[in-house]
Write a protein that holds these residues in place. Structure first.
Motif, PDB file in Angstrom:
ATOM      1  N   ALA A 252       2.740  13.176  10.508  1.00 18.58           N
ATOM      2  CA  ALA A 252       2.744  13.577   8.893  1.00 18.58           C
ATOM      3  C   ALA A 252       3.199  15.005   8.656  1.00 18.58           C
ATOM      4  O   ALA A 252       3.277  15.827   9.516  1.00 18.58           O
ATOM      5  CB  ALA A 252       1.428  13.397   8.624  1.00 18.58           C
TER       6      ALA A 252
ATOM      7  N   PRO B 250       0.846  -1.378  -0.104  1.00 20.64           N
ATOM      8  CA  PRO B 250       0.049   0.007  -0.063  1.00 20.64           C
ATOM      9  C   PRO B 250       0.750   1.430   0.047  1.00 20.64           C
ATOM     10  O   PRO B 250       1.891   1.381   0.752  1.00 20.64           O
ATOM     11  CB  PRO B 250      -0.678  -0.037   1.323  1.00 20.64           C
ATOM     12  N   ALA B 251       0.434   2.312  -0.860  1.00 23.50           N
ATOM     13  CA  ALA B 251       0.988   3.522  -0.600  1.00 23.50           C
ATOM     14  C   ALA B 251       1.022   4.113   0.763  1.00 23.50           C
ATOM     15  O   ALA B 251       0.151   3.564   1.630  1.00 23.50           O
ATOM     16  CB  ALA B 251       0.356   4.461  -1.627  1.00 23.50           C
ATOM     17  N   PHE B 252       1.900   5.134   1.099  1.00 24.60           N
ATOM     18  CA  PHE B 252       1.888   5.667   2.331  1.00 24.60           C
ATOM     19  C   PHE B 252       2.377   7.080   2.249  1.00 24.60           C
ATOM     20  O   PHE B 252       2.688   7.606   1.266  1.00 24.60           O
ATOM     21  CB  PHE B 252       2.540   4.741   3.205  1.00 24.60           C
ATOM     22  N   SER B 253       2.447   7.970   3.419  1.00 29.64           N
ATOM     23  CA  SER B 253       2.794   9.166   3.456  1.00 29.64           C
ATOM     24  C   SER B 253       4.088   9.220   4.278  1.00 29.64           C
ATOM     25  O   SER B 253       4.052   8.586   5.359  1.00 29.64           O
ATOM     26  CB  SER B 253       1.695  10.194   4.051  1.00 29.64           C
TER      27      SER B 253
ATOM     28  N   GLN C 132      -7.760   3.266   9.624  1.00 30.12           N
ATOM     29  CA  GLN C 132      -6.587   3.232   9.057  1.00 30.12           C
ATOM     30  C   GLN C 132      -6.811   2.581   7.615  1.00 30.12           C
ATOM     31  O   GLN C 132      -7.986   2.130   7.398  1.00 30.12           O
ATOM     32  CB  GLN C 132      -5.786   2.266   9.952  1.00 30.12           C
TER      33      GLN C 132
ATOM     34  N   PRO D 130       0.315   0.953   6.930  1.00 29.06           N
ATOM     35  CA  PRO D 130       0.902   1.909   7.416  1.00 29.06           C
ATOM     36  C   PRO D 130       0.113   2.977   8.192  1.00 29.06           C
ATOM     37  O   PRO D 130      -1.140   2.995   7.676  1.00 29.06           O
ATOM     38  CB  PRO D 130       1.691   2.696   6.214  1.00 29.06           C
ATOM     39  N   ALA D 131       0.403   3.530   9.181  1.00 29.05           N
ATOM     40  CA  ALA D 131      -0.265   4.655   9.769  1.00 29.05           C
ATOM     41  C   ALA D 131       0.572   5.748   9.972  1.00 29.05           C
ATOM     42  O   ALA D 131       1.640   5.437  10.507  1.00 29.05           O
ATOM     43  CB  ALA D 131      -0.949   4.060  11.083  1.00 29.05           C
ATOM     44  N   ASN D 132       0.017   6.942   9.890  1.00 24.13           N
ATOM     45  CA  ASN D 132       0.985   8.202  10.161  1.00 24.13           C
ATOM     46  C   ASN D 132       0.461   8.967  11.136  1.00 24.13           C
ATOM     47  O   ASN D 132      -0.737   9.755  11.273  1.00 24.13           O
ATOM     48  CB  ASN D 132       0.925   8.970   8.845  1.00 24.13           C
TER      49      ASN D 132
ATOM     50  N   PRO E 251      -4.210   6.919   1.527  1.00 29.84           N
ATOM     51  CA  PRO E 251      -2.516   6.611   1.730  1.00 29.84           C
ATOM     52  C   PRO E 251      -1.537   7.679   1.398  1.00 29.84           C
ATOM     53  O   PRO E 251      -0.854   7.875   2.454  1.00 29.84           O
ATOM     54  CB  PRO E 251      -2.333   5.210   0.628  1.00 29.84           C
TER      55      PRO E 251
END
Lengths: 204, 320, 351
Positions: free
Chosen positions: B107, B35-38, C221, B102-104, C278
């Protein structure tokens, strides 16, 4: 002096009392009766406060001869500029914000209308509104945006109020937009235009 | 909210960055993109360490623009609860593991006119990802990075190549200290400050920023320290009607999970507030290790953050 | 989600002027009826948005029904008249691309006969067969699309879409496409935080509802979307009940009579879902509106009974906030015929 608190309305701006903050520099923007908030701020502040501070003072709509300007000048600000109104102070405020460092505390005070204008100039420059100190002094007259025609009516003191642009009779809601710098006005008699409620003075 | 959906991965590479740090690469078994993430996001790595299940958060350091794999750099902590030791000793290429999406909680504020990043030691990892993100999306930034020595500093060459004049290095071995006073007094309006590193460094940056007049909403920080080990203790769970024994190197949250109690969490580092739990009875002392509760909440003894905090005393009953 | 849903047969119908919108019987029974009990009060009624029950609006993560084309036509008309209904603050561009990706992926996976998406790096090819769209574009480059990414994809998806930026432990309404709203203005509310845009809602602040809801939402999430239902009532099947046009549709609120209530008064259901995006770390907040006339409700006896009881027991503040005072008694009278006083079965679904 107004000591009204509006915290019960979640979108209504909440104004506090200016307090001297720990910061390397200070930028103070005041309008009209806000002069007294500035004097009280300086009285609470440690010695040398004004020598690290810039004051932009908008005297008010009619440059009243009330001695505020002279009293502020005597406080010894490092930089002191006056202008006729809050709107006229904006270009100078924008210039100050362009040169501003993050280590500067920003204090804003004046009428509801003036605060709307000052807060918007600061957020447009990239400052988060939560970092700004504000204190309300003077008129509670509101800026109201008509949700229908999008026109902004200045100095609204009545409930309901007539939109200066499209003429609809507006209920002035306590819903406030910082981005627009105005309260929301919604047609009060849409369901029955023949029902015309009397206007009452609400916001002085 | 229940436990986030898990992702099955294979360890594709383990690289020894220096004598203390190893970098772990994770891929999907079928090679499909993750998965994409920041930038600033973390994942939680699940470790089967004997009969104990550990779930430990680590920042993603790889570029958010390339999700063919995820990369985490982990510094060996010989005094910790054992997560980093497990990763260093047991995890080898080819191993199957489970991670969270992922969790941010760190950010970038994308409204910023400028991003000012301050990193100490292994606290560099979120900034590796964030600087890659800003290279793509544009945005003014600079990174100030302090390390003990050239030998123990990670990714200095890569950063110098990528960031050039935007990178400012400080070496303890050359007695180079960051001058926070000057740095924080010269930043233009609209700058956002980010700091990640050892707790004393974060405190110093936050204190300096506060004294210089920075508003809180422009200041962001992430502690990378993990829940510390401590004395074993037991806790009663009033809603589940059971007791759990928390071992020396276990957290209360892990002990609850081991007992089959589904407790919410996000950061597992005492920062996000999700696992906040009411204390029903407390005859003893709660050792608060979180960054979430207010001072008066701690003093009241009515709240505990089971992902990091511990207990010493006769009896602890919590509402879970 | 595993298997794909059958494609509905799209219907014509209007949400304005002659109001020719009409539900087919299949569309009535699949609606997400909002009451799981015989009375209503605010609650943090959040749940995970997954494991969709077959034959309901929950079956696919992003639902599509027989009104798809009609609703998209109505949206285009609204935007022609008032482009401010779709706005995005400058820092929300990335969230717009995240939204586009999420909606395209969901639609292509759920309804492969209608939609397809091919990705080759950042070169994407999107086909929307019902709307006759075939678009090659570069992901991340807005100049390769006819509109910005948020507007482009939400002109092709039913329901309103609000994008929430997460900062300082709060959510900020910083972008959106809003043309099927229950009387609130994106143009006015854009930039507000979670508590500010809910300011006009009575009772819920005092009950701590918004504090708890916000905490839940901040924990949403990736791969774990959440949902909740909300409701109000609308005279005529009008999707665009905006404050901007209130002076035009407001008079209709007084037009309900015992003779026309069955077909002119609608239960307006909002299926709200919450998706962590995301690349931007923002939350996408789709608000999908379903309209059921009182007559539609009467075809599902349990729903008509329950609607009757909910309206009877509704606190006056809520009735007034939702704008029901003009017609609530008329609706209660009409629905009373469907309530014999016997208990209803638990849960929201038809018997």
């Amino acid at each position: 002096m107004s000591s009204i608190r509006y915290a019960e309305f979640k979108s209504r701006p909440y104004y506090g009392v200016l307090e001297p903050a720990s910061a390397l520099e200070h930028l103070i923007v005041a309008e009209g009766e806000g002069a007294h908030a500035v004097m009280e701020l300086v009285a609470k502040a440690p010695a040398g406060f004004t020598s690290q501070a810039t004051l932009l003072y908008a005297e008010g709509p009619y440059s009243p001869d009330n001695g505020n300007t002279e009293a502020l000048r005597e406080l010894g600000f490092a930089r002191f500029h006056t202008s006729a109104t809050a709107a006229a102070a904006v270009p100078r405020l924008e210039g100050a914000l362009e040169r501003l460092k993050m280590s500067t505390e920003v204090y804003l005070t004046g009428s509801e209308s003036a605060l709307s204008i000052f807060v918007k100039a600061c957020t447009d420059a990239g400052l988060d509104y939560q970092g700004l100190q504000t204190e309300h002094r003077g008129s509670l007259a509101r800026r109201v945006q008509c949700v229908h025609c999008k026109g902004i009516t200045e100095n609204v003191t009545t409930q309901p109020a007539t939109c200066a642009h499209c003429g609809l009779l507006l209920l002035v809601r306590d819903h406030y937009s910082r981005r627009i710098g105005a309260f929301q006005g919604v047609n009060i008699n849409a369901e029955d235009p023949s029902d015309i409620p009397a206007k009452e003075e609400m916001f002085r | 909210m229940s436990t986030p959906a898990a992702i099955d991965v294979v360890v594709s590479e383990v690289v020894e960055v220096n004598s203390l740090i190893k970098r772990f690469h994770f891929k999907r078994p079928d090679g499909a993109p993750l998965p994409a993430f920041s930038g600033g996001a973390h994942i939680i790595i699940e470790m089967q360490d004997g009969d104990q299940t550990r779930r430990v958060p680590y920042s993603l350091m790889s570029s958010p623009l390339d999700t063919s794999d995820y990369q985490c750099s982990i510094r060996r902590d010989d005094e910790g609860r054992g997560g980093s030791l497990y990763m260093h000793r047991e995890v080898v290429p080819g191993m199957q593991m489970t991670i969270s999406p992922p969790a941010n909680l760190f950010a970038l504020d994308l409204r910023a006119n400028k991003h000012l990043m301050i990193a100490g030691g292994i606290g560099i990892t979120p900034f590796l990802a964030q600087s890659s993100q800003l290279e793509r999306t544009g945005g003014q930034y600079e990174l100030h990075y302090g390390v003990r020595s050239r030998e123990l500093g990670a990714y200095i060459d890569e950063l110098q190549d990528r960031l050039q004049h935007r990178l400012h290095m400080y070496y303890d071995e050359h007695n180079e200290a960051m001058d926070f006073d000057t740095l924080l007094s010269t930043q233009p309006a609209g700058t956002h400050l980010y700091v990640c590193g050892p707790a004393p460094m974060i405190e110093k940056v936050l204190d300096t920023a506060r004294a210089a007049g920075w508003p809180e909403s422009h200041v962001h920080f992430e502690h990378f320290s993990k829940a510390p080990p401590g004395e074993a203790f037991s806790a009663e769970l009033s809603e589940s009607g059971i007791s759990v024994e928390v071992a020396r190197e276990q957290t209360l949250l892990e002990a609850m999970e081991a007992a089959g109690v589904d407790a919410p969490y996000l950061c597992r580092g005492g920062a996000c507030g999700q696992c906040e739990t009411d204390v029903v009875e407390c005859d003893g002392e709660i050792m608060h290790e979180d960054f979430w509760l207010e001072d008066d909440e701690r003093a009241s003894g009515k709240k505990i953050m089971p992902c990091v905090s511990r207990f010493r005393g006769k009896r602890l009953v919590i509402a879970r | 989600m595993g298997s794909t849903a059958s494609l509905p047969t799209f219907k014509d119908g209007t949400y304005r002027d002659d109001f020719s919108f009409k539900n087919s019987p299949e569309t009535v029974v699949r609606a997400p009826f909002p009451f799981d009990k015989d009375e209503y009060m605010y609650a943090v009624n959040m749940e995970l948005h997954k494991d969709g029950r077959k034959g309901t609006a929950y079956e696919e993560p992003i639902d599509m029904d027989e009104h798809y084309l009609a609703e998209m036509r109505d949206r285009a008309l609204v935007l022609d008249e008032d482009p401010l209904r779709c706005q995005s603050l400058p820092h929300m561009e990335m969230a717009g691309w995240d939204t586009l990706e999420l909606l395209m992926e969901c639609k292509a996976a759920s309804f492969p006969e209608a939609f397809s998406l091919e990705r080759d790096g950042d070169q994407w090819h999107w086909i929307n067969r019902p709307m006759g769209i075939d678009q090659h574009f570069t992901f991340g480059d807005a100049t390769t699309l006819p509109y910005g990414p948020l507007e482009y994809i939400t002109r092709q998806a039913q329901g309103d879409f609000v994008v929430l930026d997460e900062r300082d432990g709060n959510l900020w309404m910083d972008a959106g496409m809003v043309t099927t709203q229950a009387d609130w203005s994106l143009d006015f509310d854009i930039g507000m935080n979670f508590f500010e845009w809910h300011a006009p809602v009575p009772l819920a602040h005092e009950k701590g509802i918004f504090q708890r809801a916000l905490k839940y939402l901040l924990a949403v999430q990736q791969s774990n979307p959440a949902r909740r239902l909300n409701w109000t009532m609308t005279v005529n099947p009008r999707l665009d009940t905006s404050p901007e046009n209130y002076h035009q549709w407001g008079p209709e609120n007084t037009h309900i009579t015992p003779e026309n209530v069955a077909d002119k008064l609608f239960l307006r259901i909002e299926l709200q879902s919450f998706w962590r995006l995301p690349r931007s770390n923002a939350i996408l907040f789709p608000i999908r509106c379903y309209l059921l006339s009182m007559r539609d409700l009467s075809t599902v006896p349990k729903w008509a009974t329950r609607m009757h009881r909910v309206l009877k027991s509704l606190p006056p503040e809520l009735s007034s906030y939702k704008g029901l005072d003009n017609f609530r008694e008329i609706a209660i009278d009409w629905l009373s015929e469907y309530d014999d006083g016997s208990p209803t079965t638990p849960g929201p679904f038809p018997d």
